[in-house]
Write an enzyme that holds these catalytic residues in place. Structure first.
Site, short mmCIF file in Angstrom:
data_model
loop_
_atom_site.label_atom_id
_atom_site.label_comp_id
_atom_site.label_asym_id
_atom_site.label_seq_id
_atom_site.Cartn_x
_atom_site.Cartn_y
_atom_site.Cartn_z
N HIS A 31 0.75 -1.33 0.09
CA HIS A 31 -0.03 0.19 0.05
C HIS A 31 0.82 1.30 -0.25
O HIS A 31 0.64 2.31 0.40
CB HIS A 31 -1.03 -0.15 1.33
CG HIS A 31 -1.86 0.95 1.00
ND1 HIS A 31 -2.89 0.86 0.17
CD2 HIS A 31 -2.03 2.10 1.62
CE1 HIS A 31 -3.88 1.92 0.42
NE2 HIS A 31 -3.12 2.73 1.40
N GLU A 172 -2.22 -1.16 -6.03
CA GLU A 172 -2.16 -2.49 -4.89
C GLU A 172 -2.37 -3.58 -5.84
O GLU A 172 -3.58 -3.81 -6.20
CB GLU A 172 -2.99 -2.03 -3.94
CG GLU A 172 -2.88 -0.96 -3.21
CD GLU A 172 -3.97 -0.57 -2.13
OE1 GLU A 172 -4.70 -1.54 -1.63
OE2 GLU A 172 -4.12 0.45 -1.84
#
Length: 174
Positions: A31, A172
């Site tokens: 992330h 992501e």
């Protein structure tokens, strides 16, 4: 998690592995936020990542509901603000599109083209607004979550400052 940087190519590799002792769901991702325009405190106007140009090898995405959870059937991206197949800036879509209005921007999963999983072509390519810096993302995973930092405002940053909304974009793989 193992991070490595190749000396000759400056390629950053993030390997995430998990071992479990019984059956359980595991969904690991990275992330990290990227702002290829640089530090906003040194480069005025660089705080907003929506000027970045993105190309995604994805012909489908997952719509979300009012709280940002994937909802409904997978949809094609053609003629929608979710079509990054040929590359465009993150702010090129109308913010009034119902899916973008739900979360003040992108926070959507894209289904990657099967060819990406062989890692012979990038799943995503992101470039700074002036094109001087770019990155390519390769993955063996089937999807990529695109988040444009819609709610980063107030999050602590370096040197005692705080980030503004849209200060970075997360890609992501999952």
């Amino acid at each position: 998690v193992r991070y490595s940087i190749a000396a000759r190519t400056a390629a950053l590799t993030v390997e995430i592995l998990a071992a479990v002792d019984r059956a359980c769901p595991v969904s690991l991702t990275n992330h990290a936020y990227f702002n290829l325009d640089g530090d906003a405190s040194r480069a005025p106007g660089s705080a907003d990542c929506r000027q970045h140009r993105l190309r995604l090898a994805a012909g489908r995405f997952l719509p979300i509901d009012a709280v940002g959870v994937p909802a409904g059937d997978v949809r094609g991206v053609a003629r929608l603000p979710f079509d990054f197949r040929f590359g465009r800036t993150l702010d090129a879509a109308p913010a009034s599109h119902p899916q973008l209005a739900l979360n003040r921007g992108y926070n959507h999963a894209f289904i990657l083209d099967a060819a990406c999983r062989a890692m012979t072509r990038p799943a995503a390519q992101l470039a700074a607004r002036d094109g001087a810096l770019a990155m390519r993302l390769y993955t063996t995973l089937p999807a990529l979550q695109l988040y444009t930092g819609n709610y980063l405002g107030g999050v602590p940053a370096r040197a005692g400052s705080v980030h503004a909304d849209y200060a970075g974009v997360a890609l992501e793989a999952q």
